[in-house]
Design an enzyme around this catalytic site. Structure first.
Site, mmCIF file in Angstrom:
data_model
loop_
_atom_site.group_PDB
_atom_site.id
_atom_site.type_symbol
_atom_site.label_atom_id
_atom_site.label_comp_id
_atom_site.label_asym_id
_atom_site.label_seq_id
_atom_site.Cartn_x
_atom_site.Cartn_y
_atom_site.Cartn_z
ATOM 1 N N CYS A 107 30.211 58.073 42.255
ATOM 2 C CA CYS A 107 29.387 59.045 43.046
ATOM 3 C C CYS A 107 28.248 58.532 43.731
ATOM 4 O O CYS A 107 27.379 57.641 42.763
ATOM 5 C CB CYS A 107 29.430 60.224 42.645
ATOM 6 S SG CYS A 107 28.338 60.025 40.716
ATOM 7 N N CYS A 122 28.075 27.630 7.437
ATOM 8 C CA CYS A 122 27.444 28.363 6.615
ATOM 9 C C CYS A 122 26.879 29.636 7.332
ATOM 10 O O CYS A 122 26.960 29.762 8.775
ATOM 11 C CB CYS A 122 25.871 27.680 6.320
ATOM 12 S SG CYS A 122 25.170 26.820 7.917
ATOM 13 N N CYS A 141 24.333 29.039 10.199
ATOM 14 C CA CYS A 141 24.817 28.515 11.713
ATOM 15 C C CYS A 141 25.004 29.514 12.553
ATOM 16 O O CYS A 141 24.929 29.674 13.651
ATOM 17 C CB CYS A 141 25.934 27.630 11.259
ATOM 18 S SG CYS A 141 26.152 26.808 9.883
ATOM 19 N N ASP A 193 52.993 60.555 47.939
ATOM 20 C CA ASP A 193 51.833 60.690 48.825
ATOM 21 C C ASP A 193 52.400 59.756 49.966
ATOM 22 O O ASP A 193 53.320 58.778 49.902
ATOM 23 C CB ASP A 193 50.785 60.013 48.033
ATOM 24 C CG ASP A 193 49.506 59.872 49.032
ATOM 25 O OD1 ASP A 193 49.108 61.158 49.364
ATOM 26 O OD2 ASP A 193 48.800 58.799 49.041
ATOM 27 N N ASP A 207 48.651 56.367 44.753
ATOM 28 C CA ASP A 207 47.961 55.067 44.505
ATOM 29 C C ASP A 207 47.044 54.998 43.343
ATOM 30 O O ASP A 207 46.803 53.845 42.796
ATOM 31 C CB ASP A 207 47.401 54.341 45.748
ATOM 32 C CG ASP A 207 46.073 55.324 46.110
ATOM 33 O OD1 ASP A 207 45.873 56.127 45.339
ATOM 34 O OD2 ASP A 207 45.413 55.347 47.119
#
Lengths: 125, 849
Positions: free
Chosen positions: B41, B109, B112, B534, B732
């Site tokens: 929107c 480690c 790291c 549709d 769709d």
């Protein structure tokens, strides 16, 4: 009726009583999920011959994260299903798998493995 | 840009491109463009803008709702990219970032971890980085537009770590469960062979009276017999303890959780048989007639052997139920040919990042999802969409990862990688669906909660009844009945009935390019009475095409050439259709000048020095152009559902061009197939009644709901539901989302790589209506299979348990042997799984293409 018959009858009835009590009447009180800083109510569940703990108590309206850790290879337990939430998760052995839910309404929601051999309950208050 | 209002209104493309003026001191500012998800929107865009602008360090923010992008000018010294993205996410929108996982060689480690994470977070375009010493990997969320794999690698290597190639396999795609299953199967088979081998001598020596010669050597009541039986007890022990170990583990675990399952029953059954035999051998004096103290070692070993074999076969059969998903996982490409620094290099597919350019040669598997930028080819997409014909690909077209390139070479830009690809989404959706439950399963769940304890109670009741009322030797009969009842009950068959069929059915759908979201959807699809389709994009292709050109005194190709030249550069779908139609006929178009749109009527302009008008009857009449010679043709075309437009040249009617949204080739057969399945087909469209009717006629639909506003579509679905029908809606998935959600089953017609359509219960990857038919057929076949399984499993238990308890004994003297009970129990679950596996041979029947 002879003595042995009375014994068998009595013993049988006692065993039936024990089964009813053990499987249907006795209910665990359950463990309450802890509230983490992240805002999730978290609980760790061990999957081994069943869910431990098998009853988790949470509050309604707040997100829940259940961390499953499976430590066995039985075929049913490789999946956990929350039918009421439409959610399921694969539980590879030895990995922690988080399942996130948002219980909106209070009630008791069951979760189980696909064949229903293991069962657990999510109690939403 | 031409701005036109047309006779027939088409899409309403609102372009609000904003230009950002470079703020003072822009040199120090960074500008980035973020892709926003879920922005629908116009007011949302303002919300996002305000949220970002509030951040200190952000100089300007503009959100373009049309292109769904946010352009942010910020000062990197004061604000991090991550903070901006967090802010946007907090307003409820997603930011199109991608995730990749990189293996690091010398990550040991804890310090790291921080160094690597920091180095990556300093890299422009990185949103977040999480390193783990456990897996020696770092997971990076990054903005594909802002960074590349090389930059990420440089960042890691700049702090002294080495990126490892090949990296880890994505856990979402690999299947470690399979190895575990294989190991389980082999272990069970070893247990079976031990139990089976020991069972043979145990059976023979347990019934010496049945084997010629043996009864002479060890006559009833003799010491030899008792000694032999004692030895048998010792020999049977490993079977009980090792081959049957899972039953005892299951019993113990179950007791701790106050639950009981099949293992509980078997464990109690075999223990009872073993203990009884132990007593019979050790203390025959306890029996009224010591010579009748028989042993049941054979029950222990044979039951263990059969049930363990059943478990092993079940694992094998269950493995086949998930064949479909294994096939999908196997589709994944392993290597990709990527263009980096102008060179083609082979990389493991996990290292491909969004934005990489990939090179595809004939016969190659396409590694990830992307968009063709150069070259052309035909691509076999059947493994994903189920569409058997190769699809032509040209620049601008989408390609799907894991599909197979056929003839040509091309290059494409990666748009989705890793877990975002269509294939990964499909795998995830299919897995989730296979794990979901059908409503029918709830009944079973309720029953199985009581099942095992109930069987134990029945077994005890049977024992007591036989002991109290049965014939002599009472203890022998009572024990046999107890053991048989415990062993014949098969909760597993019940538990397996629904999930296995669902797994096969949903997997079968995926093979045909149909993604069924859940067991719920599958069960509802079976009961559909009506399907609403549709029109645009579902029955029709959704893209208008040029269908007719009619000329008066002109040459047809001239009419089309002039109309198309006028429309050149048009962004209106009808105009585009005319231009495309002209190009397809290889007409060379001219430049148009003095173009103008006449709102609601059409367009005018000059082409080759002639004045061209293109539009409706009103436009022509307003300019005193006589159209009567073509008005019948116009009417006819309009009645056929086309959009005809008059063309006038220099004030004279030259002809007609007609454009129409064509019906997909297989829509008609799909409608016929749906009706053959007994389903009412309804067409729903926003178009006018006349166009709608015309299309409906072409595909054979009788009931038409025309001129329905987009917001009312869900309402129309509801109205049909109020007629008492179970309604499916096919659309769709974008414009029809509310209607899809309202319907009992929402079918989304997908196109290309966007498979995870939220509102839908079923996604048809191949954009064809035939998929709806196949989906319904699969659902009917699966639910039929589920019912067969349930009837079988319930029937088996309902019949088997009373027989085992001996209810038939007083009437026809029938009592089951525990050995038969064990065989029945072991093969009942195998039968259920095998029946589910029959679904693998499902082929879409009536929707035959």
């Amino acid at each position: 009726m002879s003595m042995d018959r009375w014994l068998v009858l009595g013993g049988g009835l006692a065993l039936i009583g024990l089964i009813v009590w053990l499987f249907w009447l006795k209910r665990s009180t359950g463990s309450r999920a802890s509230e983490a800083v992240s805002g999730y109510q978290e609980a760790m569940i061990l999957v081994k011959g069943g869910y431990t703990p098998d009853t988790i108590i949470v509050r309604a309206g707040r997100p829940v994260r259940l961390n499953f850790r499976r430590e066995e290879t039985a075929s049913c337990s490789d999946k956990v299903i929350f039918a009421d939430f439409g959610k399921s998760a694969h539980l590879p052995t030895g990995t922690i798998v988080p399942v996130e839910l948002l219980p909106k309404e209070t009630g008791v929601y069951e979760f189980a493995c696909p064949m229903g051999m293991f069962r657990g309950r999510l109690v939403v208050e | 840009m031409h701005n036109k209002n047309r006779v027939v209104s088409g899409t309403n493309g609102s372009d609000t491109v904003m230009r950002v003026k470079a703020p003072p001191g822009a040199a120090r500012l960074h500008r980035m463009e973020l892709k926003l998800d879920g922005l629908s929107c116009p007011s949302c865009s303002r919300k996002v803008e305000e949220a970002i602008r509030k951040l200190a360090g952000v100089v300007a923010a503009h959100v373009n709702p049309a292109s769904k992008t946010a352009q942010v000018d910020y000062d990197p010294r004061h604000v991090e990219v991550g903070a901006i993205i967090r802010e946007i996410r907090q307003t409820g929108f997603g930011v199109g970032s991608a995730t990749t996982r990189i293996s690091i060689r010398n990550l040991h480690c804890a310090s790291c971890v921080t160094r690597i994470e920091l180095a990556l977070q300093m890299t422009p375009g990185v949103v977040a980085a999480r390193a783990s010493t456990l897996t020696n990997t770092v997971e990076v969320d990054y903005l594909p537009e802002q960074t590349s794999f090389d930059k990420l690698r440089n960042a890691i290597e700049s702090v002294g770590y080495r990126v490892e190639v090949p990296p880890v396999v994505d856990e979402g795609v690999a299947d470690p469960a399979e190895a575990a299953q294989q190991a389980e199967y082999r272990l069970l088979m070893r247990k079976f062979w031990l139990a089976a081998t020991i069972s043979i001598p145990v059976i023979a020596l347990s019934y010496p009276d049945l084997v010629p010669g043996l009864s002479d050597w060890m006559p009833m009541g003799s010491t030899t017999r008792r000694l032999v039986w004692a030895v048998l007890g010792i020999v049977s022990l490993p079977v009980l303890v090792w081959s049957g170990s899972q039953f005892f583990i299951g019993l113990w675990d179950g007791l701790r959780h106050r639950s009981a399952n099949m293992h509980t029953l078997i464990a109690i059954g075999i223990t009872a048989a073993y203990l009884y035999s132990l007593v019979a051998v050790g203390f025959p004096g306890l029996f009224p007639r010591p010579e009748l103290a028989e042993v049941f070692w054979d029950v222990t070993t044979v039951v263990v052997a059969l049930v363990v074999l059943g478990l092993a076969l079940e694992i094998k059969a269950k493995g086949r139920t998930s064949e479909a998903i294994k096939k999908l996982i196997g589709l994944q490409a392993k290597m990709a040919r990527v263009l980096r620094d102008g060179r083609e290099i082979e990389l493991p597919v996990e290292e491909v990042v969004v934005g990489d350019v990939l090179v595809v040669k004939p016969g190659d598997k396409i590694a990830v999802d992307g968009e063709v930028i150069e070259g052309a080819s035909a691509v076999d997409e059947s493994m994903i969409t189920g569409e058997s014909m190769p699809i032509e690909k040209h620049p601008g077209d989408e390609v799907i990862g894991a599909t197979l390139n056929k003839t040509g070479s091309f290059r494409f830009r990666a748009t989705k990688v890793g877990k975002d690809t269509a294939l990964a989404s499909i795998i995830r959706m299919v897995r989730d669906a296979q794990g979901s439950k059908a409503p029918i399963q709830r009944v079973v769940d309720t029953v199985s909660g009581y099942f095992v304890p109930a069987v134990m109670i029945l077994a005890i009741l049977a024992f007591v009844a036989w002991y109290l009322l049965g014939p002599e030797p009472r203890l022998v009969y009572a024990t046999i009945v107890l053991v048989t009842t415990l062993i014949i009950a098969c909760p597993c068959a019940l538990g397996l009935a629904t999930p296995t069929s669902l797994t096969v059915g949903i997997g079968k759908g995926a093979e045909h390019g149909i993604l069924i979201r859940s067991g719920d959807a599958l069960q509802s699809a079976e009961k559909l009475d009506a399907v609403i389709l549709d029109k645009t994009g579902t029955i029709t292709r959704g893209e208008p095409e040029l269908t007719d050109v009619v000329a008066t005194d002109f040459i047809e190709s001239d009419v089309l050439r002039l109309a198309a030249s006028l429309e050149r550069g048009s962004e209106h779908p009808l105009g585009e259709a005319i231009v495309k139609g002209a190009e397809a006929r290889a007409l060379s178009l001219s430049e148009a000048s003095g173009f103008s749109a006449i709102a609601g009527h059409g367009v005018r302009g000059e082409v080759d020095g002639r004045t061209i008008l293109l539009g409706n009857a009103k436009l022509m009449r307003d300019r005193d152009i006589v159209i009567e010679s073509l008005s019948t043709t116009w009417e006819q075309m309009a009645a056929d559902g086309k959009t005809p437009m008059f063309v006038a040249v220099d004030g004279m009617l030259a002809g007609l061009v007609a454009v129409a949204d064509r019906v997909k080739e297989d829509s008609e057969s799909a409608v016929a197939a749906l009706e053959a399945l007994g389903i009412e087909v309804v067409m729903l469209t926003g178009d006018n009644e006349r166009t709608a009717r015309a299309i409906a006629r072409q595909v054979g639909i009788e009931r038409v709901l025309a001129e329905v506003l987009p917001d009312d579509k869900a309402h129309e679905v509801q109205k049909l539901q109020l007629e008492g029908k179970t309604v499916g809606m096919v659309g769709d998935g974008i414009n029809d989302a509310p209607a899809l959600a309202q319907a009992d089953v929402g079918f989304a017609i997908g196109t290309g790589t966007d498979v995870a359509i939220e509102a839908s219960d079923v996604t048809l990857i191949k954009g064809s209506l035939v998929g709806v038919v196949t989906a319904i057929e699969i659902s009917r076949a699966t639910m039929r299979n589920v019912r067969q399984n349930l009837v079988g499993a319930f029937g088996y238990n309902v019949a088997g348990i009373p027989i085992a308890m001996g209810v038939l004994y007083p009437f026809i003297g029938l009592l089951l042997s525990p050995l038969i009970a064990a065989a029945a129990m072991a093969f009942s679950s195998v039968t259920v799984v095998s029946n589910a596996n029959r679904l693998r041979y499902f082929t879409p029947g009536r929707s035959a293409e």
